[in-house]
Design a protein around this motif. Structure first.
Motif, PDB file in Angstrom:
ATOM      1  N   ILE A  13       0.988  -1.462   0.256  1.00 37.84           N
ATOM      2  CA  ILE A  13      -0.107   0.265  -0.092  1.00 37.84           C
ATOM      3  C   ILE A  13       1.007   1.714  -0.280  1.00 37.84           C
ATOM      4  O   ILE A  13       0.786   2.285  -0.553  1.00 37.84           O
ATOM      5  CB  ILE A  13      -0.985  -0.071   0.647  1.00 37.84           C
ATOM      6  N   ALA A  14       1.983   1.295   1.090  1.00 36.30           N
ATOM      7  CA  ALA A  14       2.794   1.836   0.903  1.00 36.30           C
ATOM      8  C   ALA A  14       3.383   2.579  -1.086  1.00 36.30           C
ATOM      9  O   ALA A  14       4.119   3.980  -0.670  1.00 36.30           O
ATOM     10  CB  ALA A  14       3.816   2.233   2.675  1.00 36.30           C
ATOM     11  N   ALA A  15       4.077   1.607  -0.747  1.00 39.28           N
ATOM     12  CA  ALA A  15       4.283   1.383  -2.250  1.00 39.28           C
ATOM     13  C   ALA A  15       3.976   1.658  -3.328  1.00 39.28           C
ATOM     14  O   ALA A  15       3.871   3.163  -4.195  1.00 39.28           O
ATOM     15  CB  ALA A  15       4.922   0.353  -2.812  1.00 39.28           C
ATOM     16  N   VAL A  16       2.533   1.587  -3.313  1.00 39.71           N
ATOM     17  CA  VAL A  16       1.077   2.389  -4.351  1.00 39.71           C
ATOM     18  C   VAL A  16       0.819   3.784  -4.320  1.00 39.71           C
ATOM     19  O   VAL A  16       1.435   4.913  -5.172  1.00 39.71           O
ATOM     20  CB  VAL A  16      -0.300   1.367  -4.128  1.00 39.71           C
ATOM     21  N   VAL A  17       1.121   4.408  -2.977  1.00 40.01           N
ATOM     22  CA  VAL A  17       1.097   5.920  -2.665  1.00 40.01           C
ATOM     23  C   VAL A  17       2.353   6.393  -3.363  1.00 40.01           C
ATOM     24  O   VAL A  17       2.458   7.461  -3.890  1.00 40.01           O
ATOM     25  CB  VAL A  17       1.210   5.908  -1.108  1.00 40.01           C
ATOM     26  N   ASN A  18       3.499   6.158  -2.931  1.00 37.16           N
ATOM     27  CA  ASN A  18       5.235   6.238  -3.563  1.00 37.16           C
ATOM     28  C   ASN A  18       4.804   6.296  -5.090  1.00 37.16           C
ATOM     29  O   ASN A  18       5.817   7.142  -6.045  1.00 37.16           O
ATOM     30  CB  ASN A  18       6.402   5.418  -2.867  1.00 37.16           C
ATOM     31  N   LEU A  19       4.790   5.376  -6.255  1.00 36.52           N
ATOM     32  CA  LEU A  19       3.980   5.658  -7.395  1.00 36.52           C
ATOM     33  C   LEU A  19       3.458   6.233  -7.778  1.00 36.52           C
ATOM     34  O   LEU A  19       3.685   6.813  -8.587  1.00 36.52           O
ATOM     35  CB  LEU A  19       3.411   4.008  -7.606  1.00 36.52           C
ATOM     36  N   PHE A  20       1.812   6.524  -6.622  1.00 35.51           N
ATOM     37  CA  PHE A  20       1.265   7.749  -7.150  1.00 35.51           C
ATOM     38  C   PHE A  20       2.193   8.703  -7.728  1.00 35.51           C
ATOM     39  O   PHE A  20       2.261   9.969  -8.362  1.00 35.51           O
ATOM     40  CB  PHE A  20      -0.423   7.605  -7.059  1.00 35.51           C
ATOM     41  N   LYS A  21       2.729   9.186  -5.861  1.00 31.90           N
ATOM     42  CA  LYS A  21       3.315  10.386  -6.210  1.00 31.90           C
ATOM     43  C   LYS A  21       5.013  10.467  -6.963  1.00 31.90           C
ATOM     44  O   LYS A  21       5.425  11.532  -7.668  1.00 31.90           O
ATOM     45  CB  LYS A  21       3.841  10.919  -4.766  1.00 31.90           C
ATOM     46  N   ALA A  22       5.114   9.391  -7.257  1.00 33.36           N
ATOM     47  CA  ALA A  22       5.799   9.458  -8.270  1.00 33.36           C
ATOM     48  C   ALA A  22       5.746  10.458 -10.341  1.00 33.36           C
ATOM     49  O   ALA A  22       5.829  11.199  -9.842  1.00 33.36           O
ATOM     50  CB  ALA A  22       7.126   8.570  -8.914  1.00 33.36           C
ATOM     51  N   GLU A  23       4.518  10.062 -10.222  1.00 33.12           N
ATOM     52  CA  GLU A  23       3.663  10.905 -11.120  1.00 33.12           C
ATOM     53  C   GLU A  23       3.209  11.757 -10.812  1.00 33.12           C
ATOM     54  O   GLU A  23       2.800  12.357 -12.255  1.00 33.12           O
ATOM     55  CB  GLU A  23       2.401   9.674 -11.888  1.00 33.12           C
ATOM     56  N   PHE A  24       2.385  12.008  -9.830  1.00 30.62           N
ATOM     57  CA  PHE A  24       1.537  13.239  -9.682  1.00 30.62           C
ATOM     58  C   PHE A  24       2.108  13.704  -7.945  1.00 30.62           C
ATOM     59  O   PHE A  24       1.323  13.265  -7.359  1.00 30.62           O
ATOM     60  CB  PHE A  24       0.430  13.358  -8.979  1.00 30.62           C
ATOM     61  N   PRO A  25       3.717  14.792  -8.033  1.00 28.20           N
ATOM     62  CA  PRO A  25       4.244  14.595  -6.615  1.00 28.20           C
ATOM     63  C   PRO A  25       3.308  15.829  -5.507  1.00 28.20           C
ATOM     64  O   PRO A  25       2.944  15.695  -4.617  1.00 28.20           O
ATOM     65  CB  PRO A  25       5.044  15.694  -6.749  1.00 28.20           C
ATOM     66  N   ASP A  26       2.110  16.069  -6.077  1.00 35.13           N
ATOM     67  CA  ASP A  26       1.589  17.207  -5.556  1.00 35.13           C
ATOM     68  C   ASP A  26       0.315  16.355  -4.694  1.00 35.13           C
ATOM     69  O   ASP A  26      -0.470  17.136  -3.467  1.00 35.13           O
ATOM     70  CB  ASP A  26       1.077  18.755  -6.548  1.00 35.13           C
ATOM     71  N   ALA A  27       0.062  15.556  -5.270  1.00 33.72           N
ATOM     72  CA  ALA A  27      -0.833  14.695  -4.630  1.00 33.72           C
ATOM     73  C   ALA A  27      -0.797  14.802  -3.562  1.00 33.72           C
ATOM     74  O   ALA A  27       0.139  13.729  -2.449  1.00 33.72           O
ATOM     75  CB  ALA A  27      -1.539  13.312  -5.489  1.00 33.72           C
ATOM     76  N   LYS A  28      -1.713  14.246  -2.076  1.00 29.20           N
ATOM     77  CA  LYS A  28      -1.943  14.136  -1.152  1.00 29.20           C
ATOM     78  C   LYS A  28      -2.466  12.967  -0.475  1.00 29.20           C
ATOM     79  O   LYS A  28      -3.547  12.238  -1.060  1.00 29.20           O
ATOM     80  CB  LYS A  28      -2.704  14.894  -0.067  1.00 29.20           C
ATOM     81  N   ALA A  29      -2.007  11.048  -0.271  1.00 26.80           N
ATOM     82  CA  ALA A  29      -2.834  10.337   0.075  1.00 26.80           C
ATOM     83  C   ALA A  29      -3.773   9.644   1.465  1.00 26.80           C
ATOM     84  O   ALA A  29      -3.735  10.676   2.300  1.00 26.80           O
ATOM     85  CB  ALA A  29      -2.033   9.644   0.006  1.00 26.80           C
ATOM     86  N   ASP A  30      -4.805  10.363   1.008  1.00 22.96           N
ATOM     87  CA  ASP A  30      -6.081   9.681   1.793  1.00 22.96           C
ATOM     88  C   ASP A  30      -6.277   8.012   1.770  1.00 22.96           C
ATOM     89  O   ASP A  30      -6.975   7.637   1.032  1.00 22.96           O
ATOM     90  CB  ASP A  30      -7.135  10.572   1.715  1.00 22.96           C
ATOM     91  N   LEU A  31      -5.888   6.875   3.205  1.00 23.47           N
ATOM     92  CA  LEU A  31      -6.142   5.986   2.937  1.00 23.47           C
ATOM     93  C   LEU A  31      -7.473   5.584   3.670  1.00 23.47           C
ATOM     94  O   LEU A  31      -7.164   4.053   3.378  1.00 23.47           O
ATOM     95  CB  LEU A  31      -4.626   5.161   3.904  1.00 23.47           C
ATOM     96  N   LYS A  32      -8.395   6.194   3.785  1.00 24.78           N
ATOM     97  CA  LYS A  32      -9.639   5.939   4.085  1.00 24.78           C
ATOM     98  C   LYS A  32     -10.340   7.380   3.130  1.00 24.78           C
ATOM     99  O   LYS A  32     -11.135   8.173   3.979  1.00 24.78           O
ATOM    100  CB  LYS A  32      -9.962   7.190   6.378  1.00 24.78           C
ATOM    101  N   PRO A  33     -10.589   6.620   2.017  1.00 26.45           N
ATOM    102  CA  PRO A  33     -11.312   8.049   1.372  1.00 26.45           C
ATOM    103  C   PRO A  33     -13.100   7.816   1.343  1.00 26.45           C
ATOM    104  O   PRO A  33     -14.159   8.047   1.137  1.00 26.45           O
ATOM    105  CB  PRO A  33     -10.861   7.000   0.178  1.00 26.45           C
ATOM    106  N   TRP A  34     -13.687   6.563   2.591  1.00 23.97           N
ATOM    107  CA  TRP A  34     -14.689   6.352   2.323  1.00 23.97           C
ATOM    108  C   TRP A  34     -15.142   6.070   4.039  1.00 23.97           C
ATOM    109  O   TRP A  34     -14.515   6.240   4.659  1.00 23.97           O
ATOM    110  CB  TRP A  34     -15.336   4.554   1.936  1.00 23.97           C
ATOM    111  N   CYS A  35     -16.421   7.093   3.806  1.00 26.76           N
ATOM    112  CA  CYS A  35     -16.959   7.219   5.554  1.00 26.76           C
ATOM    113  C   CYS A  35     -17.719   5.987   6.213  1.00 26.76           C
ATOM    114  O   CYS A  35     -17.398   5.237   5.618  1.00 26.76           O
ATOM    115  CB  CYS A  35     -18.194   8.248   5.247  1.00 26.76           C
TER     116      CYS A  35
END
Length: 139
Positions: free
Chosen positions: A16-38
């Motif tokens: 999961i941490a690697a997925v966040v890093n992969l996304f941020k490698a493409e889009f550095p300004d993005a902030k991850a939210d590991l709880k997107p669902w209410c």
């Protein structure tokens, strides 16, 4: 299901941490939210227990993205005989003030659909991110 709730082992937590890093490698300004669902009953009835869901939020509305937030759902299928999970694909969707702006699914044909598509460079980066996630979960 929220990524934070799926992090039940060291191996899955590191992926999961690697997925966040992969996304941020493409889009550095993005902030991850590991709880997107209410955690309310209406939302929970739509949650897929065999997925890892991560939200990514941009600092503001982006004309390149045609959105402000992106939901990434990493979808799995459980093999009950082997007691293993197999990656089916990724569903990604961008949202703006009008709701869903566009969607990219690797489950179908890897084509982007939606009323407000992003710029071509964003599409290419999203497709690259998806390929990298496939490699991560197939290693």
């Amino acid at each position: 299901m929220n990524a934070a709730e799926q992090a039940r082992s060291v191996q899955l937590t590191s992926k999961i941490a690697a997925v966040v890093n992969l996304f941020k490698a493409e889009f550095p300004d993005a902030k991850a939210d590991l709880k997107p669902w209410c955690n309310d009953p209406d939302t929970q009835e739509w949650v897929d227990p065999e997925s890892i869901d991560i939200g990514f939020h941009l600092p503001g509305w982006s004309p390149r993205f045609q959105g402000r937030s992106i939901l990434v759902q990493i979808r799995f299928h459980e093999d009950p005989l082997e007691k293993t999970y197999q990656l089916i694909g990724l569903e990604t969707a961008a949202f703006n003030h009008n709701g869903e702006a566009w969607r990219l699914s690797t489950v179908h044909n890897w084509e982007l659909e939606g009323v407000s598509p992003p710029k071509p460079d964003v599409v290419a980066k999203m497709q690259n991110f998806c390929r990298q996630v496939f490699l991560l979960f197939h290693s």
